[in-house]
Design an enzyme around this catalytic site. Structure first.
Site, PDB file in Angstrom:
ATOM      1  N   GLU A 306      42.876  20.552  47.200  1.00 25.91           N
ATOM      2  CA  GLU A 306      42.240  19.283  47.663  1.00 25.91           C
ATOM      3  C   GLU A 306      43.457  18.517  48.062  1.00 25.91           C
ATOM      4  O   GLU A 306      43.282  17.805  49.058  1.00 25.91           O
ATOM      5  CB  GLU A 306      41.633  18.558  46.443  1.00 25.91           C
ATOM      6  CG  GLU A 306      40.591  17.567  46.633  1.00 25.91           C
ATOM      7  CD  GLU A 306      39.683  17.104  45.755  1.00 25.91           C
ATOM      8  OE1 GLU A 306      39.028  17.716  44.891  1.00 25.91           O
ATOM      9  OE2 GLU A 306      39.648  15.929  45.232  1.00 25.91           O
ATOM     10  N   HIS A 335      42.070  44.658  36.447  1.00 23.91           N
ATOM     11  CA  HIS A 335      41.102  45.630  36.417  1.00 23.91           C
ATOM     12  C   HIS A 335      39.588  45.095  37.469  1.00 23.91           C
ATOM     13  O   HIS A 335      38.462  45.193  37.545  1.00 23.91           O
ATOM     14  CB  HIS A 335      40.142  45.823  35.096  1.00 23.91           C
ATOM     15  CG  HIS A 335      41.334  46.660  34.284  1.00 23.91           C
ATOM     16  ND1 HIS A 335      41.299  47.865  34.048  1.00 23.91           N
ATOM     17  CD2 HIS A 335      42.454  46.080  33.521  1.00 23.91           C
ATOM     18  CE1 HIS A 335      42.507  48.044  33.408  1.00 23.91           C
ATOM     19  NE2 HIS A 335      42.884  47.205  33.168  1.00 23.91           N
ATOM     20  N   LYS A 449      29.662  13.868  50.164  1.00 24.88           N
ATOM     21  CA  LYS A 449      28.926  12.943  48.861  1.00 24.88           C
ATOM     22  C   LYS A 449      28.218  12.138  49.771  1.00 24.88           C
ATOM     23  O   LYS A 449      27.194  11.472  49.424  1.00 24.88           O
ATOM     24  CB  LYS A 449      30.384  12.103  48.624  1.00 24.88           C
ATOM     25  CG  LYS A 449      31.033  12.843  47.415  1.00 24.88           C
ATOM     26  CD  LYS A 449      31.880  11.621  46.747  1.00 24.88           C
ATOM     27  CE  LYS A 449      32.820  11.983  45.647  1.00 24.88           C
ATOM     28  NZ  LYS A 449      33.921  11.134  45.472  1.00 24.88           N
TER      29      LYS A 449
END
Ligand code: PA5
Length: 483
Positions: A306, A335, A449
């Protein structure tokens, strides 16, 4: 977890100093076509001095606030006294927050309290309450948390710097309603607000309704707020030594006072990451070899992404910069991810985090001596196996010309974690200077937003609502592109 002895003792502090080993970032180790040369680093020295000057000026002028967080005596006393009250009167402490207002508390809890903390008895938790962090608005997840709580014995900590984040404030409204219905007027004794000292609707509500409050300094943004009340209050409530944590952060401030690139661990790591990016490595993996540090990798992922992922440079140019942080966990992700890191595109730089002393061994008993494939394990320990696997990964990465570096923590305690987190924040602020962008804003997050506000009918966002309707109409015409 081992308890730190004394962070006031200078010898102990030196012993607990975290270190950065960057040899495998260098051409000398991974090969001249794959690594950074000393002369490339040296060329960055003047830039480092310039960025250092800008950062220190920002600090002096109180534009950049996180440097000061290790020194907030009064607030620490208030937090400690409030956390004693919570400890004596409540069984559960629930953080309502998102992004920088949640990742910090989670990272501290995972790093510094025992695994499965909530499953321990209250006595084993030293009388501290259970901790829940509601960092999403998934209805199943949120109702799931509420279902396991007794409201009469629960304190909710609503954390929002802006005080207006839809996710957090929706959770708050639900909780407030629930508490009012169950407890009547005393509901306010179950809510504590952490927010801007003056601004925002949460501050106003807290004042009007009489909640206890804690401040997030105006000059500290969400992802840099872990050492403000955001991280400290939940940490103190669950018994973490917040003074030791801040002492670690202050120690890292000291280590980062120098503008000498080669002596300053945060500047050095930022520069290595930046040069790696410029050399075609836009992916940056953080891979601790310790479960306790896995949520620090998550916290850092937000901090790095960010802060550095930006469209516009400080001089107004469209640049679209930013490395992509990836979190992994050793040995688990050996893995899962490691095959890609070893043999896939040469587009990654890997930061391994090593813990020297886990304070635990988990001895492997001698068994199956006659079976070659298993007998060799007996007499070792899980600690030994984990450390061997980490060294093996480091060597294999290096042999495959994959840039990697290692941060070592002598042990995991509040002092070393304080250092690590502060180093990563200084590193990020410094990297903002290298990329020539503002690491403290997040305009891209705002964009999405606003559409959400429009859809939810927030006043002033009618145009955004209309844009959403238009988008949906267009999407209707394109619905052939779905199966
Ligand atoms: O780092 C940031 O600024 C963000 O991630 C915020 O922490 C997040 O959006 C939540 O914001 P607020 O604390 O204002 O509710």
């Amino acid at each position: 977890m081992k308890k730190a002895v004394n962070w006031k003792d200078s010898k102990w502090k030196t012993r607990m100093r975290i270190t950065l080993d960057y040899k495998n970032m260098m051409a000398d180790s991974v090969g001249k076509n794959y690594g950074i040369t000393l002369s490339e680093m040296e060329k960055m020295s003047a830039t480092a001095k310039r960025i250092d000057k800008d950062l220190k000026q920002g600090w002096r002028e109180r534009r950049i606030g996180f440097f000061d967080l290790p020194f907030q005596g009064e607030n620490v006393d208030k937090i400690k006294s409030f956390s004693r009250k919570v400890k004596s009167g409540y069984d559960s402490f629930v953080v309502l927050g998102i992004g920088g207002s949640a990742l910090g508390p989670i990272a501290l809890q995972t790093a510094l309290n025992p695994p499965h903390y909530n499953l321990l008895t209250k006595k084993e938790r030293n009388g501290s309450p259970k901790l829940f962090v509601a960092d999403n608005i998934d209805p199943t997840g949120f109702e799931g948390i509420l279902r396991v709580l007794d409201p009469e014995k629960t304190m909710f900590n609503v954390i929002s710097k802006s005080g207006g984040t839809a996710e957090t404030m929706s959770q708050f409204i639900i909780v407030r309603d629930l508490l009012k219905k169950r407890l009547g007027k005393s509901y306010k004794n179950h809510i504590v607000a952490t927010t801007d000292p003056e601004k925002g609707i949460l501050r106003k509500i807290a004042t009007d309704e009489g909640f206890e409050t804690f401040p997030i300094p105006a000059n500290v943004g969400g992802r840099f707020s872990i050492f403000s009340s955001v991280g400290l209050l939940p940490a103190a409530v669950v018994g973490i030594d917040i003074e030791e944590l801040l002492a670690g952060a202050a120690y890292m401030n000291e280590l980062c006072m120098t503008s000498d690139l080669f002596q300053n661990p945060a500047y050095l790591n930022a520069t290595l990451q930046y040069l790696a990016n410029r050399k075609g490595k836009p992916m940056s993996v953080m891979m601790p070899y310790a479960d306790s540090l896995k949520d620090i990798a998550d916290w850092y992922r937000q901090l790095w992404a960010e802060s550095l992922g930006k469209k516009v440079s400080l001089d107004g140019k469209t640049v679209h910069v930013g490395p992509t942080p990836i979190k992994a966990l050793g040995a688990t992700d050996q893995h899962s991810q490691l095959q890609l890191y070893m043999e896939g595109p040469l587009d990654k730089v890997i930061t391994l985090i090593r813990v020297k002393d886990f304070g635990a061994e988990a001895k492997i008993p001698k068994a199956y001596k006659e079976i070659g494939e298993l007998g060799y394990l007996g007499g070792h320990s899980l600690k030994g196996l984990l450390q061997a696997e980490m060294l093996a990964t480091e060597m294999a990465l290096t042999h495959n010309q994959r840039m990697n570096c290692t941060i070592t923590l002598p042990e995991v305690n509040a002092f070393t974690i304080g250092q690590l987190l502060q180093m990563l924040m200084i590193q990020t602020a410094f990297a903002g200077g290298l990329y020539n962008i503002d690491p403290f804003d997040q305009p891209g997050v705002e964009h999405g937003k606003q559409y959400a506000y429009g859809m939810m009918g927030r006043k002033g966002y009618e145009k955004k609502r209309a844009e959403v309707d238009e988008y949906l109409k267009q999407a209707e015409g394109l619905k052939g592109y779905a199966v």
